[in-house]
Design an enzyme around this catalytic site. Sequence first.
Site, mmCIF file in Angstrom:
data_model
loop_
_atom_site.group_PDB
_atom_site.id
_atom_site.type_symbol
_atom_site.label_atom_id
_atom_site.label_comp_id
_atom_site.label_asym_id
_atom_site.label_seq_id
_atom_site.Cartn_x
_atom_site.Cartn_y
_atom_site.Cartn_z
ATOM 1 N N ARG A 48 15.229 9.235 -9.031
ATOM 2 C CA ARG A 48 14.339 8.715 -7.982
ATOM 3 C C ARG A 48 13.388 9.789 -7.464
ATOM 4 O O ARG A 48 12.407 9.498 -6.806
ATOM 5 C CB ARG A 48 15.171 8.097 -6.836
ATOM 6 N N TYR A 99 -9.059 -5.978 -1.887
ATOM 7 C CA TYR A 99 -8.082 -6.661 -2.729
ATOM 8 C C TYR A 99 -7.151 -7.491 -1.838
ATOM 9 O O TYR A 99 -6.701 -7.017 -0.795
ATOM 10 C CB TYR A 99 -7.300 -5.618 -3.530
ATOM 11 N N ASP A 170 -9.595 3.313 -2.535
ATOM 12 C CA ASP A 170 -9.028 2.590 -3.681
ATOM 13 C C ASP A 170 -10.069 2.652 -4.806
ATOM 14 O O ASP A 170 -11.128 2.036 -4.730
ATOM 15 C CB ASP A 170 -8.726 1.149 -3.267
ATOM 16 N N LYS A 195 -4.382 -1.592 -13.925
ATOM 17 C CA LYS A 195 -5.686 -2.090 -14.357
ATOM 18 C C LYS A 195 -6.289 -1.173 -15.424
ATOM 19 O O LYS A 195 -5.674 -0.978 -16.467
ATOM 20 C CB LYS A 195 -6.587 -2.265 -13.139
#
Length: 375
Positions: A48, A99, A170, A195
Amino acid sequence: MSAPHENLHPETLAVAVGRPANEPDQPLNVPLVLASTYIAGGDLEYGRYGNPNWTAFEETLGALEGGRCLAFSSGQAATAAVLDLVPIGGRIVVPRHSYQGTLGQLTLGEGRGRFAVTKVDIADTGAVVAALDGAALLWIESPTNPALEVADIARLADAARSAGVLVVADNTFATPMLQKPLELGADIVLHSATKLISGHSDVIMGAVVTRDDALLAELTTRRSLHGAIPSPLEAYLALRGLRTLPLRLERAQQNAQELVRRFEGHGALTDIRYPGFGTILSVVLPDAATADAFVAATSLARHATSLGGVETTLERRRRWAGEAQTIPVGLVRISVGVEHVDDLHRDLGGALDAALRADVNGAADEPADQSIMKG
Ligand SMILES: *Cc1c(COP(=O)(O)O)cnc(C)c1O
Protein backbone atom coordinates in the site's frame (compact mmCIF):
# COMPACT_ATOMS: atom_id res chain seq x y z
CA MET A 1 14.39 13.51 -12.36
CA SER A 2 18.09 12.89 -12.15
CA ALA A 3 20.54 14.61 -14.45
CA PRO A 4 20.69 12.04 -17.34
CA HIS A 5 17.18 13.02 -18.47
CA GLU A 6 17.55 16.75 -18.17
CA ASN A 7 17.92 17.89 -21.75
CA LEU A 8 15.69 15.34 -23.45
CA HIS A 9 12.60 16.13 -25.49
CA PRO A 10 9.23 14.92 -24.19
CA GLU A 11 9.02 12.29 -26.95
CA THR A 12 12.29 10.84 -25.64
CA LEU A 13 11.36 11.15 -21.97
CA ALA A 14 8.18 9.17 -22.60
CA VAL A 15 10.32 6.31 -23.89
CA ALA A 16 13.52 6.55 -21.81
CA VAL A 17 12.45 7.26 -18.21
CA GLY A 18 11.26 4.62 -15.74
CA ARG A 19 13.61 1.84 -16.92
CA PRO A 20 15.80 -0.54 -14.89
CA ALA A 21 19.54 0.22 -14.72
CA ASN A 22 21.49 0.02 -18.00
CA GLU A 23 23.43 -3.10 -16.94
CA PRO A 24 23.89 -6.63 -18.32
CA ASP A 25 20.88 -8.90 -17.82
CA GLN A 26 18.62 -6.15 -16.52
CA PRO A 27 15.25 -6.30 -18.29
CA LEU A 28 14.40 -3.29 -20.47
CA ASN A 29 11.06 -2.83 -18.73
CA VAL A 30 10.35 -3.00 -15.01
CA PRO A 31 8.68 -6.42 -14.74
CA LEU A 32 5.27 -6.77 -13.17
CA VAL A 33 5.85 -7.05 -9.41
CA LEU A 34 2.93 -8.70 -7.66
CA ALA A 35 3.86 -8.25 -4.02
CA SER A 36 1.84 -7.23 -0.99
CA THR A 37 4.92 -7.14 1.23
CA TYR A 38 8.71 -6.87 0.97
CA ILE A 39 11.69 -7.90 3.06
CA ALA A 40 11.93 -5.27 5.80
CA GLY A 41 14.55 -2.55 5.93
CA GLY A 42 14.13 -0.99 2.48
CA ASP A 43 12.01 1.81 0.97
CA LEU A 44 8.98 -0.22 -0.03
CA GLU A 45 8.00 -2.35 3.01
CA TYR A 46 4.32 -2.84 2.10
CA GLY A 47 2.29 -2.83 -1.11
CA ARG A 48 0.00 0.00 0.00
CA TYR A 49 3.07 2.28 0.34
CA GLY A 50 5.00 1.44 -2.79
CA ASN A 51 5.49 -0.76 -5.81
CA PRO A 52 8.19 -0.81 -8.53
CA ASN A 53 5.54 -0.55 -11.26
CA TRP A 54 4.05 2.58 -9.68
CA THR A 55 7.54 4.05 -9.41
CA ALA A 56 8.36 3.44 -13.09
CA PHE A 57 5.08 5.06 -14.14
CA GLU A 58 5.50 7.95 -11.70
CA GLU A 59 9.04 8.72 -12.80
CA THR A 60 7.92 8.91 -16.41
CA LEU A 61 4.80 11.03 -15.96
CA GLY A 62 6.68 13.16 -13.43
CA ALA A 63 9.45 13.81 -15.97
CA LEU A 64 6.87 14.80 -18.60
CA GLU A 65 4.98 17.19 -16.30
CA GLY A 66 8.15 18.50 -14.61
CA GLY A 67 7.43 17.40 -11.05
CA ARG A 68 7.08 14.42 -8.75
CA CYS A 69 4.19 12.10 -9.45
CA LEU A 70 1.95 9.86 -7.33
CA ALA A 71 -0.24 7.20 -8.94
CA PHE A 72 -3.78 6.69 -7.62
CA SER A 73 -6.42 4.04 -8.24
CA SER A 74 -8.45 6.41 -10.45
CA GLY A 75 -8.71 10.04 -11.45
CA GLN A 76 -11.54 10.29 -8.92
CA ALA A 77 -9.30 8.92 -6.14
CA ALA A 78 -6.67 11.55 -7.00
CA THR A 79 -9.41 14.20 -6.91
CA ALA A 80 -10.58 13.01 -3.48
CA ALA A 81 -7.01 13.21 -2.13
CA VAL A 82 -6.59 16.78 -3.43
CA LEU A 83 -9.99 17.90 -2.08
CA ASP A 84 -9.00 16.45 1.30
CA LEU A 85 -6.24 19.09 1.46
CA VAL A 86 -8.88 21.82 1.74
CA PRO A 87 -9.37 22.92 5.36
CA ILE A 88 -12.80 22.27 6.92
CA GLY A 89 -15.15 25.01 5.75
CA GLY A 90 -12.72 26.24 3.06
CA ARG A 91 -14.03 27.54 -0.25
CA ILE A 92 -13.26 25.93 -3.62
CA VAL A 93 -13.53 27.82 -6.94
CA VAL A 94 -14.34 25.39 -9.74
CA PRO A 95 -15.36 25.49 -13.43
CA ARG A 96 -19.13 25.01 -13.73
CA HIS A 97 -18.41 22.66 -16.64
CA SER A 98 -15.87 20.46 -14.85
CA TYR A 99 -15.88 16.72 -15.33
CA GLN A 100 -19.15 15.50 -13.83
CA GLY A 101 -17.38 13.27 -11.26
CA THR A 102 -15.47 16.29 -9.95
CA LEU A 103 -18.74 18.22 -9.65
CA GLY A 104 -20.26 15.17 -7.94
CA GLN A 105 -17.56 15.10 -5.23
CA LEU A 106 -17.94 18.84 -4.70
CA THR A 107 -21.72 18.52 -4.36
CA LEU A 108 -21.30 15.71 -1.83
CA GLY A 109 -18.82 17.67 0.28
CA GLU A 110 -20.75 20.93 0.03
CA GLY A 111 -23.97 19.17 1.06
CA ARG A 112 -22.53 18.16 4.40
CA GLY A 113 -20.72 21.45 5.03
CA ARG A 114 -17.27 19.99 4.41
CA PHE A 115 -16.40 22.95 2.14
CA ALA A 116 -18.10 25.71 0.12
CA VAL A 117 -18.11 25.76 -3.68
CA THR A 118 -18.15 28.70 -6.11
CA LYS A 119 -18.76 27.75 -9.77
CA VAL A 120 -17.23 29.95 -12.45
CA ASP A 121 -16.81 30.16 -16.21
CA ILE A 122 -13.16 29.13 -16.25
CA ALA A 123 -12.62 30.90 -19.61
CA ASP A 124 -13.66 34.22 -18.03
CA THR A 125 -10.36 35.08 -16.34
CA GLY A 126 -11.68 38.26 -14.71
CA ALA A 127 -14.63 36.46 -13.14
CA VAL A 128 -12.40 33.65 -11.82
CA VAL A 129 -9.91 36.12 -10.32
CA ALA A 130 -12.79 38.02 -8.68
CA ALA A 131 -13.96 34.76 -7.05
CA LEU A 132 -10.54 33.96 -5.53
CA ASP A 133 -10.69 36.31 -2.55
CA GLY A 134 -10.79 34.16 0.59
CA ALA A 135 -10.82 30.88 -1.32
CA ALA A 136 -8.69 27.89 -0.28
CA LEU A 137 -8.43 26.10 -3.64
CA LEU A 138 -8.76 27.02 -7.30
CA TRP A 139 -9.69 23.99 -9.34
CA ILE A 140 -8.77 24.41 -12.99
CA GLU A 141 -9.78 22.01 -15.72
CA SER A 142 -8.65 23.02 -19.19
CA PRO A 143 -9.96 22.24 -21.71
CA THR A 144 -13.14 21.41 -19.80
CA ASN A 145 -15.00 18.14 -20.27
CA PRO A 146 -17.15 18.25 -22.42
CA ALA A 147 -17.66 22.00 -23.08
CA LEU A 148 -14.01 22.42 -24.16
CA GLU A 149 -13.54 25.85 -22.62
CA VAL A 150 -9.92 26.90 -22.18
CA ALA A 151 -8.50 28.58 -19.06
CA ASP A 152 -5.63 31.05 -19.00
CA ILE A 153 -3.70 28.95 -16.49
CA ALA A 154 -0.71 31.30 -16.20
CA ARG A 155 -2.82 34.36 -15.31
CA LEU A 156 -5.12 32.40 -13.00
CA ALA A 157 -2.19 30.78 -11.17
CA ASP A 158 -0.54 34.16 -10.80
CA ALA A 159 -3.67 35.71 -9.28
CA ALA A 160 -4.17 32.67 -7.06
CA ARG A 161 -0.63 32.91 -5.72
CA SER A 162 -1.15 36.58 -4.81
CA ALA A 163 -4.40 35.62 -3.05
CA GLY A 164 -2.78 32.67 -1.22
CA VAL A 165 -4.99 30.14 -3.02
CA LEU A 166 -3.74 26.64 -3.85
CA VAL A 167 -4.08 25.77 -7.57
CA VAL A 168 -4.76 22.35 -9.04
CA ALA A 169 -5.07 21.82 -12.80
CA ASP A 170 -6.82 18.78 -14.25
CA ASN A 171 -4.65 18.21 -17.32
CA THR A 172 -6.46 15.09 -18.55
CA PHE A 173 -7.54 16.56 -21.90
CA ALA A 174 -4.35 18.40 -22.88
CA THR A 175 -1.75 15.99 -21.41
CA PRO A 176 1.81 17.24 -20.74
CA MET A 177 2.44 17.05 -24.49
CA LEU A 178 0.24 20.12 -25.04
CA GLN A 179 0.21 21.91 -21.68
CA LYS A 180 2.42 21.87 -18.58
CA PRO A 181 0.46 23.49 -15.76
CA LEU A 182 3.33 23.33 -13.23
CA GLU A 183 5.42 25.53 -15.55
CA LEU A 184 2.43 27.87 -15.81
CA GLY A 185 2.32 28.21 -12.01
CA ALA A 186 -0.12 25.53 -10.84
CA ASP A 187 0.77 23.78 -7.56
CA ILE A 188 -0.65 20.38 -8.49
CA VAL A 189 -1.44 18.69 -11.81
CA LEU A 190 -4.10 16.00 -11.78
CA HIS A 191 -4.74 13.28 -14.36
CA SER A 192 -7.28 10.68 -15.11
CA ALA A 193 -4.60 8.32 -16.45
CA THR A 194 -7.55 6.23 -17.60
CA LYS A 195 -7.73 8.51 -20.64
CA LEU A 196 -4.94 9.63 -23.00
CA ILE A 197 -2.07 8.74 -20.66
CA SER A 198 -2.82 4.99 -20.78
CA GLY A 199 -4.61 5.36 -24.10
CA HIS A 200 -6.08 1.91 -24.77
CA SER A 201 -9.36 1.84 -22.81
CA ASP A 202 -8.16 -0.98 -20.57
CA VAL A 203 -7.01 0.80 -17.40
CA ILE A 204 -8.61 2.91 -14.66
CA MET A 205 -5.92 4.97 -12.95
CA GLY A 206 -5.18 8.48 -11.74
CA ALA A 207 -2.18 10.59 -10.85
CA VAL A 208 -1.10 13.85 -9.27
CA VAL A 209 2.15 15.69 -9.95
CA THR A 210 3.70 18.50 -7.88
CA ARG A 211 7.03 20.25 -7.31
CA ASP A 212 6.17 21.10 -3.72
CA ASP A 213 7.68 18.65 -1.20
CA ALA A 214 5.15 19.50 1.52
CA LEU A 215 2.21 18.91 -0.84
CA LEU A 216 3.79 15.68 -2.06
CA ALA A 217 4.08 14.48 1.54
CA GLU A 218 0.46 15.43 2.29
CA LEU A 219 -0.80 13.60 -0.79
CA THR A 220 1.42 10.57 -0.12
CA THR A 221 -0.01 10.34 3.40
CA ARG A 222 -3.56 10.40 1.99
CA ARG A 223 -2.80 7.72 -0.60
CA SER A 224 -1.19 5.48 2.00
CA LEU A 225 -3.92 5.92 4.61
CA HIS A 226 -6.99 5.99 2.36
CA GLY A 227 -5.56 3.16 0.30
CA ALA A 228 -6.74 4.46 -3.10
CA ILE A 229 -3.85 2.67 -4.83
CA PRO A 230 -3.58 1.26 -8.34
CA SER A 231 -2.72 -2.39 -8.82
CA PRO A 232 0.78 -3.11 -10.18
CA LEU A 233 -0.80 -4.40 -13.42
CA GLU A 234 -2.62 -1.12 -14.02
CA ALA A 235 0.55 0.87 -13.44
CA TYR A 236 2.38 -1.46 -15.83
CA LEU A 237 -0.26 -1.02 -18.53
CA ALA A 238 -0.47 2.73 -18.00
CA LEU A 239 3.29 3.05 -18.46
CA ARG A 240 3.18 0.89 -21.59
CA GLY A 241 0.52 3.27 -22.93
CA LEU A 242 2.41 6.38 -21.84
CA ARG A 243 5.43 5.31 -23.93
CA THR A 244 3.46 6.08 -27.12
CA LEU A 245 1.48 9.10 -25.88
CA PRO A 246 3.40 11.56 -28.09
CA LEU A 247 2.74 9.48 -31.24
CA ARG A 248 -0.90 8.72 -30.44
CA LEU A 249 -1.62 12.31 -29.52
CA GLU A 250 -0.01 13.65 -32.68
CA ARG A 251 -2.10 11.43 -34.96
CA ALA A 252 -5.36 11.76 -33.03
CA GLN A 253 -5.00 15.54 -32.84
CA GLN A 254 -4.42 15.76 -36.61
CA ASN A 255 -7.54 13.64 -37.12
CA ALA A 256 -9.58 15.84 -34.78
CA GLN A 257 -8.44 19.03 -36.51
CA GLU A 258 -9.24 17.58 -39.94
CA LEU A 259 -12.69 16.33 -38.86
CA VAL A 260 -13.53 19.77 -37.45
CA ARG A 261 -12.51 21.30 -40.79
CA ARG A 262 -14.62 18.83 -42.77
CA PHE A 263 -17.71 19.11 -40.51
CA GLU A 264 -17.73 22.92 -40.42
CA GLY A 265 -21.12 24.09 -41.71
CA HIS A 266 -22.69 20.59 -41.73
CA GLY A 267 -26.48 20.98 -41.77
CA ALA A 268 -27.02 18.59 -38.83
CA LEU A 269 -24.84 20.68 -36.47
CA THR A 270 -25.77 23.84 -34.61
CA ASP A 271 -22.26 24.15 -33.14
CA ILE A 272 -18.82 22.52 -33.10
CA ARG A 273 -16.74 22.97 -29.95
CA TYR A 274 -13.00 22.50 -30.47
CA PRO A 275 -10.27 24.57 -28.81
CA GLY A 276 -7.90 24.11 -31.77
CA PHE A 277 -5.72 21.52 -30.02
CA GLY A 278 -6.23 18.10 -28.44
CA THR A 279 -8.09 14.99 -29.46
CA ILE A 280 -11.59 15.71 -28.12
CA LEU A 281 -14.28 17.67 -29.90
CA SER A 282 -17.94 18.21 -29.11
CA VAL A 283 -20.58 18.59 -31.80
CA VAL A 284 -24.01 20.01 -30.99
CA LEU A 285 -27.13 18.65 -32.70
CA PRO A 286 -30.51 20.39 -32.44
CA ASP A 287 -32.05 18.04 -29.86
CA ALA A 288 -31.50 14.80 -27.93
CA ALA A 289 -33.33 12.58 -30.44
CA THR A 290 -31.27 13.78 -33.41
CA ALA A 291 -28.07 13.43 -31.38
CA ASP A 292 -29.07 9.88 -30.36
CA ALA A 293 -29.80 9.08 -34.04
CA PHE A 294 -26.29 10.30 -34.93
CA VAL A 295 -24.64 8.20 -32.22
CA ALA A 296 -26.68 5.12 -33.18
CA ALA A 297 -25.71 5.43 -36.87
CA THR A 298 -21.91 5.19 -36.45
CA SER A 299 -20.20 1.82 -36.75
CA LEU A 300 -16.44 2.40 -36.69
CA ALA A 301 -16.76 4.99 -33.93
CA ARG A 302 -18.16 3.15 -30.90
CA HIS A 303 -20.86 4.44 -28.61
CA ALA A 304 -19.09 4.38 -25.24
CA THR A 305 -18.24 6.74 -22.42
CA SER A 306 -14.68 7.69 -21.45
CA LEU A 307 -12.14 9.02 -23.92
CA GLY A 308 -8.53 9.13 -25.00
CA GLY A 309 -8.17 5.62 -26.42
CA VAL A 310 -6.63 4.69 -29.76
CA GLU A 311 -10.17 3.92 -30.93
CA THR A 312 -12.71 6.65 -31.67
CA THR A 313 -15.66 6.76 -29.25
CA LEU A 314 -18.60 9.11 -28.84
CA GLU A 315 -21.54 9.75 -26.55
CA ARG A 316 -24.28 12.27 -25.86
CA ARG A 317 -23.20 13.67 -22.53
CA ARG A 318 -26.57 14.70 -21.15
CA ARG A 319 -27.58 11.03 -21.08
CA TRP A 320 -25.83 11.21 -17.68
CA ALA A 321 -27.91 12.77 -14.89
CA GLY A 322 -24.76 14.23 -13.29
CA GLU A 323 -23.82 16.32 -16.33
CA ALA A 324 -24.10 20.11 -15.92
CA GLN A 325 -27.56 21.30 -16.99
CA THR A 326 -25.98 24.10 -19.05
CA ILE A 327 -24.51 21.52 -21.45
CA PRO A 328 -26.87 21.35 -24.49
CA VAL A 329 -28.97 18.15 -24.56
CA GLY A 330 -27.83 17.53 -28.16
CA LEU A 331 -24.09 17.77 -27.41
CA VAL A 332 -22.12 14.69 -28.50
CA ARG A 333 -18.54 14.42 -27.28
CA ILE A 334 -16.25 12.68 -29.75
CA SER A 335 -12.93 11.20 -28.59
CA VAL A 336 -10.93 10.98 -31.78
CA GLY A 337 -8.61 7.99 -32.16
CA VAL A 338 -5.69 7.15 -34.40
CA GLU A 339 -7.57 5.52 -37.30
CA HIS A 340 -7.24 6.87 -40.87
CA VAL A 341 -9.10 10.18 -41.01
CA ASP A 342 -10.91 9.27 -44.25
CA ASP A 343 -12.45 6.20 -42.61
CA LEU A 344 -13.52 8.28 -39.59
CA HIS A 345 -14.92 10.96 -41.85
CA ARG A 346 -16.94 8.43 -43.85
CA ASP A 347 -18.35 6.83 -40.69
CA LEU A 348 -19.11 10.00 -38.70
CA GLY A 349 -20.15 12.00 -41.79
CA GLY A 350 -22.53 9.24 -42.90
CA ALA A 351 -24.03 9.13 -39.40
CA LEU A 352 -24.48 12.92 -39.38
CA ASP A 353 -26.23 12.73 -42.76
CA ALA A 354 -28.51 9.99 -41.36
CA ALA A 355 -29.27 12.15 -38.30
CA LEU A 356 -30.07 15.09 -40.55
CA ARG A 357 -32.53 12.97 -42.57
CA ALA A 358 -34.15 11.72 -39.35
CA ASP A 359 -34.48 15.32 -38.17
CA VAL A 360 -35.88 16.56 -41.50
CA ASN A 361 -38.38 13.70 -41.56
CA GLY A 362 -39.68 14.88 -38.20
CA ALA A 363 -38.49 11.85 -36.26
CA ALA A 364 -37.58 14.30 -33.54
CA ASP A 365 -40.62 16.19 -32.43
CA GLU A 366 -39.23 17.56 -29.18
CA PRO A 367 -38.60 21.30 -29.23
CA ALA A 368 -35.12 22.18 -30.44
CA ASP A 369 -32.63 22.92 -27.68
CA GLN A 370 -30.99 26.22 -28.49
CA SER A 371 -29.07 26.52 -25.24
CA ILE A 372 -25.48 27.16 -26.04
CA MET A 373 -23.19 26.78 -23.06
CA LYS A 374 -23.97 29.92 -21.14
CA GLY A 375 -25.93 31.00 -18.10
C1 LIG B 1 -12.46 10.80 -16.56
C2 LIG B 1 -12.05 12.08 -15.96
C3 LIG B 1 -11.80 12.20 -14.59
C4 LIG B 1 -12.01 11.02 -13.63
O1 LIG B 1 -11.10 10.01 -13.86
P1 LIG B 1 -11.39 8.44 -13.57
O2 LIG B 1 -10.10 7.82 -13.95
O3 LIG B 1 -12.56 8.05 -14.42
O4 LIG B 1 -11.71 8.31 -12.12
C5 LIG B 1 -11.35 13.41 -14.09
N1 LIG B 1 -11.19 14.48 -14.90
C6 LIG B 1 -11.45 14.43 -16.23
C7 LIG B 1 -11.25 15.64 -17.06
C8 LIG B 1 -11.89 13.23 -16.81
O5 LIG B 1 -12.14 13.19 -18.12
